[in-house]
Write a protein that holds these residues in place. Structure first.
Motif, mmCIF file in Angstrom:
data_model
loop_
_atom_site.group_PDB
_atom_site.id
_atom_site.type_symbol
_atom_site.label_atom_id
_atom_site.label_comp_id
_atom_site.label_asym_id
_atom_site.label_seq_id
_atom_site.Cartn_x
_atom_site.Cartn_y
_atom_site.Cartn_z
ATOM 1 N N GLY A 67 16.053 16.065 59.599
ATOM 2 C CA GLY A 67 16.434 14.725 60.196
ATOM 3 C C GLY A 67 17.536 15.047 61.334
ATOM 4 O O GLY A 67 17.655 15.540 62.112
ATOM 5 N N ASP A 68 18.789 14.577 61.060
ATOM 6 C CA ASP A 68 19.973 14.716 61.831
ATOM 7 C C ASP A 68 20.883 15.743 61.359
ATOM 8 O O ASP A 68 21.916 15.852 62.003
ATOM 9 N N GLU A 69 20.443 16.331 60.241
ATOM 10 C CA GLU A 69 21.372 17.385 59.904
ATOM 11 C C GLU A 69 21.021 18.814 59.945
ATOM 12 O O GLU A 69 19.784 19.099 60.140
ATOM 13 N N LEU A 70 21.960 19.533 59.911
ATOM 14 C CA LEU A 70 21.730 21.239 60.085
ATOM 15 C C LEU A 70 22.628 22.053 58.918
ATOM 16 O O LEU A 70 23.235 21.802 58.388
ATOM 17 N N HIS A 97 26.366 22.351 45.937
ATOM 18 C CA HIS A 97 24.841 22.154 46.208
ATOM 19 C C HIS A 97 24.651 21.305 47.380
ATOM 20 O O HIS A 97 25.565 20.694 47.900
ATOM 21 N N LEU A 98 23.487 21.193 47.966
ATOM 22 C CA LEU A 98 23.075 20.248 49.100
ATOM 23 C C LEU A 98 22.146 19.282 48.603
ATOM 24 O O LEU A 98 21.275 19.667 47.760
ATOM 25 N N ALA A 99 22.496 18.123 48.890
ATOM 26 C CA ALA A 99 21.629 16.952 48.420
ATOM 27 C C ALA A 99 20.477 16.604 49.450
ATOM 28 O O ALA A 99 20.958 15.918 50.397
ATOM 29 N N ILE A 100 19.362 16.610 49.266
ATOM 30 C CA ILE A 100 18.235 16.456 50.110
ATOM 31 C C ILE A 100 17.613 15.058 49.916
ATOM 32 O O ILE A 100 16.991 15.142 48.742
ATOM 33 N N VAL A 101 17.802 14.225 50.805
ATOM 34 C CA VAL A 101 16.870 12.829 50.626
ATOM 35 C C VAL A 101 15.530 12.893 50.716
ATOM 36 O O VAL A 101 15.116 13.474 51.763
ATOM 37 N N VAL A 102 15.257 12.222 49.740
ATOM 38 C CA VAL A 102 13.484 11.914 49.844
ATOM 39 C C VAL A 102 13.113 10.617 50.069
ATOM 40 O O VAL A 102 13.646 9.644 49.260
ATOM 41 N N SER A 103 11.845 10.325 50.646
ATOM 42 C CA SER A 103 11.417 8.996 50.743
ATOM 43 C C SER A 103 10.610 8.477 49.374
ATOM 44 O O SER A 103 10.447 7.414 49.181
ATOM 45 N N ASP A 104 9.977 9.581 48.586
ATOM 46 C CA ASP A 104 9.210 9.342 47.292
ATOM 47 C C ASP A 104 9.483 10.691 46.520
ATOM 48 O O ASP A 104 9.065 11.662 46.750
ATOM 49 N N ASP A 158 19.339 -0.761 47.356
ATOM 50 C CA ASP A 158 20.532 -1.075 47.492
ATOM 51 C C ASP A 158 21.684 0.042 47.357
ATOM 52 O O ASP A 158 22.620 -0.356 47.342
ATOM 53 N N LYS A 159 20.983 1.236 47.678
ATOM 54 C CA LYS A 159 22.229 2.142 47.460
ATOM 55 C C LYS A 159 21.866 3.372 48.588
ATOM 56 O O LYS A 159 20.873 3.108 49.140
ATOM 57 N N GLY A 160 22.923 3.948 48.957
ATOM 58 C CA GLY A 160 22.787 5.029 49.897
ATOM 59 C C GLY A 160 22.850 4.250 51.272
ATOM 60 O O GLY A 160 22.946 3.092 51.623
ATOM 61 N N LYS A 161 22.979 5.154 52.386
ATOM 62 C CA LYS A 161 22.906 4.771 53.822
ATOM 63 C C LYS A 161 21.857 3.944 54.427
ATOM 64 O O LYS A 161 20.511 4.241 53.836
ATOM 65 N N ASP A 162 21.874 3.194 55.177
ATOM 66 C CA ASP A 162 20.860 2.341 55.971
ATOM 67 C C ASP A 162 19.848 3.486 56.345
ATOM 68 O O ASP A 162 18.452 3.172 56.149
ATOM 69 N N ILE A 175 19.810 15.391 55.013
ATOM 70 C CA ILE A 175 21.121 15.878 53.935
ATOM 71 C C ILE A 175 22.130 14.567 53.884
ATOM 72 O O ILE A 175 22.731 14.433 54.689
ATOM 73 N N ASP A 176 22.424 14.243 52.492
ATOM 74 C CA ASP A 176 23.243 12.985 52.336
ATOM 75 C C ASP A 176 24.673 13.811 51.932
ATOM 76 O O ASP A 176 25.838 13.219 52.728
#
Length: 320
Positions: A67-70, A97-104, A158-162, A175-176
């Motif tokens: 995504g936008d993260e390195l 740790h690194l938190a990797i955001v998933v869509s499902d 209702d949670k997390g960034k847009d 990465i969040d």
């Protein structure tokens, strides 16, 4: 609120991880987690050795994007670093740790399980609704081939960034945050907020069976404070364990070439002023000085590596 003229962290540029073998890690992060290769360079010389506090280092740095993260995978080609202790737990103070955001979450978990991961969580866990800050969030913790801690995270509407909710056909989104275990919340807030100018985004207390299953720690109870830099983007989560009590401190002889080493790269608006301020406040410096990079392959113009109060590595950088 701090004004723009203050010396402060603007954003997190990347998160670096020392790895045993870049090729193995590259394969894992691109295939299991859908990161994309940005660059693959090898650096050596006094500047990089001084920056990282090692002698005569020759470092292969593979930069990956999600995504936008390195992230940067750093392999010391001529130095054998110590492995991560195999009995590491989330309350040990070197934990990060690194938190990797998933869509499902179900699909991401099924995909991940086809790779040789070491799970930490029993299975994906859903934070209960009583937790106002994180209720409904789903998470699963595991380790990469070197034993670095990773987390898959899914945010309800209702949670997390847009940006995590924009219709994406991708399974792995970005990465969040990076979460670090700390010994004392107030001490860490002094470093990250008072000295570096980051802001508190949220606070929560996570506990009960869900947290125990997520961390694989019986009776886990953890006070979480989320920090964001002024330009938002990737955040830092402070994990202050109440139960079980604080784990082991980070050994003082660990170096940048050891595999447990992770460094958060913080872009700052005035590196010289910030370094003066940190020296006055007796912050631990790994770099002996601000290192200047004239070389066009370097992603930043100046850098200086310091440690937070618990020994987590923070690379302060000025961009060209």
């Amino acid at each position: 609120m701090s004004s723009q003229t203050d010396v402060q962290v603007q954003r997190i540029r990347a998160i670096g991880l020392t790895v045993t073998n870049c090729d193995r890690s590259l394969k894992f992060y691109t295939q299991a987690l859908a990161f994309e290769l940005v660059s693959d360079i090898t650096v050596e010389g006094q500047d990089y050795s001084d920056l990282e506090g090692v002698t005569g280092g020759k470092i292969r740095i593979v930069t990956l994007r999600l995504g936008d993260e390195l992230i940067e995978l750093m392999e010391y080609l001529n130095i054998q670093g110590k492995p991560i202790p195999s009995d590491s737990q989330s309350n040990d103070l070197w934990f990060q740790h690194l938190a990797i955001v998933v869509s499902d979450m179900a699909r991401a978990y099924a995909h991940l399980r086809s790779f040789p991961i070491e799970p930490i969580s029993v299975a994906p866990q859903t934070i209960p609704p009583e937790n106002k800050t994180s209720g409904g969030v789903r998470a699963f913790k595991f380790k990469d081939p070197d034993g670095h801690d990773l987390e898959l995270i899914w945010f309800p509407p209702d949670k997390g960034k847009d940006k995590w909710h924009q219709n994406s056909h991708r399974l792995f989104l970005g990465i969040d945050h990076s979460a670090i275990a700390i010994s004392n919340t107030e001490q860490s807030l002094h470093f990250y907020c008072d000295l570096l100018g980051m802001q508190i985004d949220s606070r929560s207390l996570n506990w009960r069976a869900t947290q125990s299953r997520l961390d694989n720690l019986p009776g886990a109870e953890v006070k979480i404070t989320t920090l964001r830099p002024v330009q938002d983007g990737v955040g830092i989560e402070l994990l202050d364990y109440i139960v079980p009590k604080k784990g082991r401190p980070m050994p003082s002889d660990w170096k940048s070439c050891d595999i447990a080493h992770m460094q958060i790269e913080l872009v700052v608006n005035n590196l010289e002023q910030l370094v003066d301020k940190l020296r006055r406040n007796k912050v631990h410096f790994v770099s002996s000085r601000i290192i200047q990079f004239a070389d066009s392959t370097s992603p930043y113009r100046q850098g200086c590596l310091v440690k937070d109060p618990d020994g987590h590595a923070i690379l302060l950088i000025a961009e060209s």
